[in-house]
Design an enzyme around this catalytic site. Structure first.
Site, PDB file in Angstrom:
ATOM      1  N   PHE A   1       0.864  -1.189   0.000  1.00 24.84           N
ATOM      2  CA  PHE A   1       0.000   0.000   0.000  1.00 24.84           C
ATOM      3  C   PHE A   1       0.897   1.235   0.000  1.00 24.84           C
ATOM      4  CE2 PHE A   1      -2.304   3.599   1.615  1.00 24.84           C
ATOM      5  CZ  PHE A   1      -3.493   3.529   0.911  1.00 24.84           C
TER       6      PHE A   1
ATOM      7  N   ASP B   1       9.341   3.001   1.930  1.00 22.55           N
ATOM      8  CA  ASP B   1       8.165   3.785   2.318  1.00 22.55           C
ATOM      9  C   ASP B   1       7.923   3.587   3.814  1.00 22.55           C
ATOM     10  OD1 ASP B   1       5.629   4.721   2.908  1.00 22.55           O
ATOM     11  OD2 ASP B   1       4.689   3.923   1.091  1.00 22.55           O
TER      12      ASP B   1
ATOM     13  N   LYS C   1       2.415  11.031   7.352  1.00 20.67           N
ATOM     14  CA  LYS C   1       1.572  10.755   8.512  1.00 20.67           C
ATOM     15  C   LYS C   1       2.059  11.450   9.790  1.00 20.67           C
ATOM     16  CE  LYS C   1      -0.996   7.078   6.533  1.00 20.67           C
ATOM     17  NZ  LYS C   1      -0.801   5.858   5.807  1.00 20.67           N
TER      18      LYS C   1
HETATM   19  C1  PLP Z   1      -0.977   6.001   4.292  1.00 24.46           C
HETATM   20  C2  PLP Z   1       0.164   5.510   3.475  1.00 24.46           C
HETATM   21  C3  PLP Z   1       0.511   6.130   2.260  1.00 24.46           C
HETATM   22  C4  PLP Z   1      -0.309   7.257   1.662  1.00 24.46           C
HETATM   23  O1  PLP Z   1      -0.351   8.386   2.467  1.00 24.46           O
HETATM   24  P1  PLP Z   1      -1.475   9.505   2.180  1.00 24.46           P
HETATM   25  O2  PLP Z   1      -1.083  10.623   3.097  1.00 24.46           O
HETATM   26  O3  PLP Z   1      -2.795   8.900   2.521  1.00 24.46           O
HETATM   27  O4  PLP Z   1      -1.363   9.868   0.747  1.00 24.46           O
HETATM   28  C5  PLP Z   1       1.607   5.653   1.592  1.00 24.46           C
HETATM   29  N1  PLP Z   1       2.328   4.626   2.074  1.00 24.46           N
HETATM   30  C6  PLP Z   1       2.029   4.002   3.230  1.00 24.46           C
HETATM   31  C7  PLP Z   1       2.880   2.868   3.706  1.00 24.46           C
HETATM   32  C8  PLP Z   1       0.924   4.402   3.959  1.00 24.46           C
HETATM   33  O5  PLP Z   1       0.595   3.763   5.082  1.00 24.46           O
END
Ligand code: PLP
Length: 419
Positions: A149, A234, A263
């Protein structure tokens, strides 16, 4: 701070009619109307209090309305909030320097949301492939993991293995290949002459709180180095203390070529993200190659800097490690027939349920009635990821509420399934 209304049942009668009437129906929100937050607690408009076991997918790792973050945000918002990168501004340099210092990366590029940081990483890797590796423009390939994700843009959902995220939104952006998460041999076989980068989450969040085998990430890093392929990590969800270390990469002493944060970087107040990279990778960007109107604005930079300082000064990564170990151990002693597995690292915990007993979504409704909030990820995993400022006593409250919610379940079919 204890509300007299605490004794009321946490029943579901929110006023969602305007959201229902005017909003797109792209979320299946739980029936609760929140109006206030403080630390690990949230209140609805009737004054009922809920323990937050969700932390807005880790965006609220510092807890709701952290006083230090609210104070700097208030001060900055009344002084200078948005300038655009057409000009220099007061806090951006300090924010980028601190982020580089804490992560060991050379340079940082500010964006707003997580998906934008991932898009930035993809653009950087493709340009690097063309100008450094000499891969013909348009031929570079990025390998990603099954169950990944990385956000919701058209390019990102195109390489998702989740059919629901992708279906109907084609045509998809080419240039991506997928390999199983946690399988080093499969990755080794998949790397070809035009492979520019490997993009991964060190532990998967939305994929179901999946923890890879020990040594996998270090193995991927060594493989990438050997094959001249970039490692893009990520840590939008796993970073900034969530898994019991400053970065999940730190568990295996891995230093990626590119790193995405988001986040919790916004301190639970606003969207702030970064793409951080080595000198060699970041130098592919020149003026005009990439940008964002709001990225790195004075308000975001000031709050992001304070969020990093609070993370360090309140030892949130160490708290996450110690309290996460306690939470995990206590969850494992619950031994309820509905629980198939509990797994996690730090306060990044997933409780997988036996679907014969309950779906994770149904369990989250039962938990809401006990006064705790969370959300399912995949069909059977309940996310247990409280703000990192949670205390041991509050974890004990969480455990009581989880036990009460489990005790309220009845198996949905006669025989618990064995798969
Ligand atoms: C939430 C998330 C994203 C996307 O972040 P947004 O601020 O919602 O665009 C990307 N990678 C990971 C691992 C995430 O948990």
């Amino acid at each position: 701070m204890i509300s007299p209304a605490l004794t009321l049942a946490h029943s579901a009668e929110p006023d969602t009619s305007l959201e229902e009437r005017y909003g797109a129906h792209n979320y299946a929100s739980l029936p609760v109307d929140l109006v206030r937050g403080e630390g690990v607690w949230l209140w609805d408009k009737r004054g009922r209090r809920y323990l937050d076991l969700m932390s807005a997918y880790s965006a609220v790792s510092h807890g709701h309305c952290h006083p230090r973050l609210v104070a700097v945000a208030r001060e900055q918002i009344g002084k200078l909030a948005v300038t655009s990168r057409a000009f220099h501004s007061e806090w951006l340099g300090h924010f980028l320097a601190r982020a580089c210092e804490l992560t060991g990366m050379a340079r940082a590029l500010p964006m707003n949301t997580g998906a934008e940081a991932v898009e930035t990483a993809i653009k950087a890797a493709r340009k690097w492939a063309a100008v450094v590796r000499g891969i013909p423009d348009g031929q570079a390939e990025i390998l990603v993991m099954e169950n990944n994700f990385h956000g919701r843009t058209t390019t990102i959902i195109g390489f998702s293995s989740n059919e629901h995220y992708r279906a109907g939104f084609g045509p998809v952006t080419p240039g991506f290949g997928r390999v199983p998460f946690g399988d080093l041999r499969a990755l080794e076989k998949a790397i070809g002459p035009y492979t520019a980068a490997v993009l991964l989450e060190p532990m998967q969040g939305e994929g179901g709180i999946n923890i890879p085998p020990p040594g996998w990430l270090a193995g991927v890093a060594a493989l990438c180095r050997e094959r001249g392929v970039l490692l893009l990590v990520d840590e939008i969800q796993t970073g900034l203390g969530r898994t019991g270390a400053r970065l999940a990469c730190d568990h295996e002493k891995v230093k990626p070529d590119g790193l995405m944060l988001g986040k919790a970087l916004g301190g639970g107040l606003l969207p702030v993200s970064l793409f951080l990279a080595s000198e060699e990778l970041m130098q592919v960007f020149g003026p005009g190659d990439h940008g964002s109107t709001f990225g790195g604005n004075p308000l975001a930079a000031r709050v992001g800097l304070e969020a990093l300082d609070v993370l360090e000064e309140e030892n949130l990564a160490e708290r996450s490690r110690d309290l996460g170990a306690y939470f995990l151990e206590q969850l494992r002693t619950l031994e309820h027939a509905a629980i198939r597995e509990v797994r996690g690292a730090g306060l990044f915990i997933g409780m997988e349920l036996d679907p014969a007993w309950s779906s994770a979504a149904h369990f989250c409704e039962a938990l809401l009635k006990q006064g705790a909030l969370s959300k399912d990820t995949r069909e059977n995993v309940v996310r247990l990821t409280p703000p990192l400022v949670i205390s041991r006593a509050e974890i004990d409250i969480a455990l009581q509420k989880i036990r009460a919610a489990l005790d309220s379940l009845e198996p949905m079919s006669g025989e618990p399934s064995d798969r």
